[in-house]
Scaffold this motif. Structure first.
Motif, mmCIF file in Angstrom:
data_model
loop_
_atom_site.group_PDB
_atom_site.id
_atom_site.type_symbol
_atom_site.label_atom_id
_atom_site.label_comp_id
_atom_site.label_asym_id
_atom_site.label_seq_id
_atom_site.Cartn_x
_atom_site.Cartn_y
_atom_site.Cartn_z
ATOM 1 N N UNK A 184 -56.973 -88.084 -32.261
ATOM 2 C CA UNK A 184 -57.895 -87.024 -32.690
ATOM 3 C C UNK A 184 -57.898 -85.866 -31.687
ATOM 4 N N UNK A 185 -57.600 -86.140 -30.431
ATOM 5 C CA UNK A 185 -57.568 -85.084 -29.419
ATOM 6 C C UNK A 185 -56.460 -84.068 -29.679
ATOM 7 N N UNK A 186 -55.502 -84.422 -30.515
ATOM 8 C CA UNK A 186 -54.371 -83.531 -30.802
ATOM 9 C C UNK A 186 -54.595 -82.618 -32.003
ATOM 10 N N UNK A 187 -55.675 -82.817 -32.736
ATOM 11 C CA UNK A 187 -55.860 -82.030 -33.962
ATOM 12 C C UNK A 187 -55.799 -80.530 -33.708
ATOM 13 N N UNK A 188 -56.376 -80.072 -32.603
ATOM 14 C CA UNK A 188 -56.380 -78.627 -32.330
ATOM 15 C C UNK A 188 -54.987 -78.095 -32.015
ATOM 16 N N UNK A 189 -54.053 -78.984 -31.752
ATOM 17 C CA UNK A 189 -52.699 -78.559 -31.392
ATOM 18 C C UNK A 189 -51.713 -78.671 -32.555
ATOM 19 N N UNK A 205 -49.531 -75.568 -34.874
ATOM 20 C CA UNK A 205 -48.222 -75.006 -34.538
ATOM 21 C C UNK A 205 -47.107 -75.517 -35.444
ATOM 22 N N UNK A 206 -47.356 -76.554 -36.239
ATOM 23 C CA UNK A 206 -46.262 -77.135 -37.023
ATOM 24 C C UNK A 206 -45.681 -76.169 -38.044
ATOM 25 N N UNK A 207 -46.486 -75.243 -38.534
ATOM 26 C CA UNK A 207 -46.005 -74.312 -39.565
ATOM 27 C C UNK A 207 -44.803 -73.502 -39.082
ATOM 28 N N UNK A 208 -44.742 -73.207 -37.787
ATOM 29 C CA UNK A 208 -43.618 -72.407 -37.274
ATOM 30 C C UNK A 208 -42.290 -73.157 -37.341
ATOM 31 N N UNK A 209 -42.331 -74.467 -37.543
ATOM 32 C CA UNK A 209 -41.108 -75.276 -37.621
ATOM 33 C C UNK A 209 -40.584 -75.410 -39.045
ATOM 34 N N UNK A 210 -41.357 -74.947 -40.021
ATOM 35 C CA UNK A 210 -40.975 -75.119 -41.417
ATOM 36 C C UNK A 210 -40.134 -73.955 -41.910
ATOM 37 N N UNK A 211 -39.111 -74.239 -42.723
ATOM 38 C CA UNK A 211 -38.335 -73.157 -43.332
ATOM 39 C C UNK A 211 -39.221 -72.346 -44.287
ATOM 40 N N UNK A 212 -38.843 -71.117 -44.538
ATOM 41 C CA UNK A 212 -39.593 -70.270 -45.474
ATOM 42 C C UNK A 212 -39.615 -70.924 -46.853
ATOM 43 N N UNK A 213 -40.733 -70.774 -47.545
ATOM 44 C CA UNK A 213 -40.910 -71.301 -48.905
ATOM 45 C C UNK A 213 -40.591 -72.790 -48.990
ATOM 46 N N UNK A 261 -43.028 -83.007 -32.415
ATOM 47 C CA UNK A 261 -43.952 -83.867 -31.641
ATOM 48 C C UNK A 261 -44.026 -83.406 -30.188
ATOM 49 N N UNK A 262 -42.887 -83.106 -29.599
ATOM 50 C CA UNK A 262 -42.872 -82.667 -28.197
ATOM 51 C C UNK A 262 -43.602 -81.336 -28.026
ATOM 52 N N UNK A 263 -43.481 -80.439 -28.983
ATOM 53 C CA UNK A 263 -44.199 -79.159 -28.918
ATOM 54 C C UNK A 263 -45.707 -79.387 -28.974
ATOM 55 N N UNK A 264 -46.147 -80.245 -29.880
ATOM 56 C CA UNK A 264 -47.578 -80.561 -29.981
ATOM 57 C C UNK A 264 -48.066 -81.170 -28.662
ATOM 58 N N UNK A 265 -47.307 -82.064 -28.092
ATOM 59 C CA UNK A 265 -47.714 -82.696 -26.834
ATOM 60 C C UNK A 265 -47.736 -81.686 -25.678
ATOM 61 N N UNK A 266 -46.793 -80.744 -25.656
ATOM 62 C CA UNK A 266 -46.802 -79.714 -24.607
ATOM 63 C C UNK A 266 -48.043 -78.833 -24.732
ATOM 64 N N UNK A 267 -48.407 -78.477 -25.963
ATOM 65 C CA UNK A 267 -49.619 -77.680 -26.170
ATOM 66 C C UNK A 267 -50.836 -78.443 -25.659
ATOM 67 N N UNK A 268 -50.914 -79.727 -25.964
ATOM 68 C CA UNK A 268 -52.030 -80.545 -25.493
ATOM 69 C C UNK A 268 -52.020 -80.619 -23.962
ATOM 70 N N UNK A 269 -50.853 -80.836 -23.369
ATOM 71 C CA UNK A 269 -50.747 -80.964 -21.910
ATOM 72 C C UNK A 269 -51.240 -79.706 -21.204
ATOM 73 N N UNK A 318 -66.044 -79.622 -31.033
ATOM 74 C CA UNK A 318 -66.285 -79.652 -32.474
ATOM 75 C C UNK A 318 -65.585 -78.443 -33.076
ATOM 76 N N UNK A 319 -64.861 -78.691 -34.157
ATOM 77 C CA UNK A 319 -64.088 -77.614 -34.759
ATOM 78 C C UNK A 319 -63.911 -77.875 -36.251
ATOM 79 N N UNK A 320 -63.685 -76.817 -36.997
ATOM 80 C CA UNK A 320 -63.392 -76.940 -38.418
ATOM 81 C C UNK A 320 -61.917 -76.672 -38.649
ATOM 82 N N UNK A 321 -61.323 -77.498 -39.500
ATOM 83 C CA UNK A 321 -59.917 -77.362 -39.865
ATOM 84 C C UNK A 321 -59.856 -77.204 -41.382
#
Length: 186
Positions: free
Chosen positions: A18-23, A26-34, A107-115, A169-172
């Motif tokens: 749950x501590x990673x939710x705020x990170x 960033x996954x959207x930047x890894x997805x191809x367009x459309x 996964x590594x990008x998410x973990x770096x953001x958390x770190x 506390x945050x809203x997603x």
């Protein structure tokens, strides 16, 4: 304060995730367009699920897909399987080996953001952070319009306390419910 009457309370062995939710935004930047979604999930949500499931595998805590708390929070129906999501990733990115490398990079990008949220730990390896911060259980309670998550204290609990990463506390727009409050167990 629970913020109202609890509707249900449940536990998860994968509470630290749950501590990673705020990170995870960033996954959207890894997805191809459309990029197409998978089984009722939009593409970003499908990727978030695969990232969380992969991190659960990395810390060898439990099977993410068997965890009812996480399936509910991420809006995953009972019929959605790991195999279906991995097939989606391979179709989006290419051969299975390429898709696995892509998922590892996300996964590594998410973990770096958390770190970077943890003072003095920005260069820590994902494995170190998984073992010493994220591999903890949690109690989860649905109360009114928010999910309250109280996780066990990990070995690096003082770092979470100092950084503020262990209580927020945050809203997603992509969780059920959208509002989530996370706190360390007293």
């Amino acid at each position: 304060d629970s913020g109202g009457v609890a509707r249900w309370r449940e536990g998860t062995r994968l509470g630290g995730l749950f501590l990673l939710l705020r990170d995870l935004d960033c996954v959207a930047e890894f997805l191809p367009a459309a990029c197409p979604g998978c089984g009722g999930l939009d593409a970003a949500q499908a990727l978030r699920v695969l990232v969380l499931a992969g991190l659960a595998d990395d810390c060898q805590a439990a099977d993410w897909f068997a965890d009812g708390v996480w399936r509910g929070v991420m809006g995953l129906g009972r019929e959605m399987s790991r195999a279906e999501l991995l097939a989606w990733a391979a179709a989006v990115i290419g051969p299975r080996r390429t898709a696995e490398r892509w998922l590892r990079d996300v996964r590594e990008t998410v973990m770096r953001k958390f770190a970077r949220r943890l003072p003095g730990f920005s260069e820590s390896s994902p494995d170190y952070l998984l073992r010493n911060v994220l591999d903890v259980a949690a109690s989860v309670m649905l109360s009114n319009d928010r999910l309250l998550v109280e996780f066990d204290r990990p070995p690096l609990d003082p770092v979470l306390a100092l950084s503020g990463a262990g209580g927020w506390e945050e809203s997603f727009g992509w969780t059920v419910p959208e509002r989530i409050a996370v706190m360390r167990r007293r």
